[in-house]
Design a protein around this motif. Structure first.
Motif, short mmCIF file in Angstrom:
data_model
loop_
_atom_site.label_atom_id
_atom_site.label_comp_id
_atom_site.label_asym_id
_atom_site.label_seq_id
_atom_site.Cartn_x
_atom_site.Cartn_y
_atom_site.Cartn_z
N GLY A 1 5.73 6.99 6.47
CA GLY A 1 5.27 5.63 6.72
C GLY A 1 4.19 5.49 7.76
N THR B 1 1.21 -2.61 8.72
CA THR B 1 1.13 -3.08 7.33
C THR B 1 2.47 -2.87 6.62
N LEU B 2 3.04 -1.68 6.79
CA LEU B 2 4.33 -1.38 6.17
C LEU B 2 5.46 -2.11 6.88
N ASP C 1 5.44 -4.93 8.42
CA ASP C 1 5.43 -6.37 8.17
C ASP C 1 5.73 -6.72 6.71
N ASN C 2 5.30 -5.84 5.79
CA ASN C 2 5.37 -6.18 4.38
C ASN C 2 6.61 -5.64 3.66
N ASP C 3 7.28 -4.66 4.24
CA ASP C 3 8.43 -4.07 3.55
C ASP C 3 9.59 -3.83 4.52
N PRO C 4 10.20 -4.90 5.02
CA PRO C 4 11.32 -4.73 5.95
C PRO C 4 12.50 -4.00 5.33
N ASN C 5 12.64 -4.05 4.00
CA ASN C 5 13.74 -3.34 3.35
C ASN C 5 13.58 -1.83 3.48
N TYR C 6 12.32 -1.35 3.44
CA TYR C 6 12.08 0.09 3.61
C TYR C 6 12.47 0.52 5.02
N ILE C 7 12.12 -0.30 6.01
CA ILE C 7 12.47 0.02 7.39
C ILE C 7 13.99 0.04 7.55
#
Length: 216
Positions: free
Chosen positions: A27, A196-197, A199-205
């Motif tokens: 990431g 970018t990641l 903010d846009n993909d909290p599920n991945y975090i």
């Protein structure tokens, strides 16, 4: 616009370091940084670059992203795929799937070599044989190698040793090769360095945070 760690890696020119290793975790924006790096001097028709991953099939995602990244500047052609810029410079793709794969590049001259997922290359010897083709006879084009990685794969140990990576560094690690005198640098980048990641993909975090100890 590059994020701060990407900008740092992209600011390291050939006069500062012959080898750049960027990333070290998932990431961190590794692929975008590498594709941006290949744009340096792309308007010089003599520029020849090489992108390598251990297996050629693993470059499919890289090619898909390159179609968007280089839109308006060039096109993807051929098999194996190449990026042919409108200014006549070329980015070729290749692999190191076996001990003798490096012979595909013997005698070639590449001013830029980008290696995706360096730790998937099992031995340092394979890496050294490959980067022996990173050279330049073109005035104004200085050779440089850029690689990225995650903390996994059969080459994890030799990569850590070569770039003097210990623990979880947050700042660049500079090393001067004792034999050649050339500099190399590891620029660490984690998912937190990629807003970018984040903010846009909290599920991945959330998924990463939920992994068991060791794997996380």
């Amino acid at each position: 616009k590059p994020h701060l760690k990407q900008e740092l890696a992209l600011s390291i020119g050939p006069d500062s370091a012959f080898e750049i290793l960027y990333g070290g975790s998932r990431g961190g924006g590794k692929t975008d940084a590498g594709q941006a790096w290949l744009l340096y001097d792309y308007e010089n028709p003599a520029l020849r670059s090489l992108v390598v991953r251990r297996n050629a099939d693993d470059l499919r995602d890289w090619i898909d992203r390159a179609r968007k990244f280089y839109r308006g500047k060039g096109e993807i052609v051929g098999n194996p795929p190449e990026v042919r810029f409108h200014k006549q410079s070329v980015v070729r793709t290749g692999h190191l799937k076996d001990e003798n794969a490096y012979t595909k590049y013997q005698g070639h001259e590449y001013q830029r070599i980008l290696i995706e997922e360096l730790t998937h290359i099992p031995t340092e010897l394979q890496y050294l044989k490959l980067i022996a083709s990173c050279r330049s006879t073109v005035p104004g084009l200085k050779p440089q190698v850029m690689a990225n990685c995650n903390p996994d794969g059969p080459g994890f140990s030799w990569v850590k040793k070569r770039f003097r990576i210990e623990g979880t560094p947050t700042e660049p690690i500079w090393t001067r090769d004792e034999v050649t005198g050339l500099m190399r640098v590891f620029v660490p980048a984690r998912v937190e360095d990629n807003p970018t990641l984040m903010d846009n993909d909290p599920n991945y975090i959330a998924m990463l945070k939920g992994l068991p100890d060791g794997l996380r």
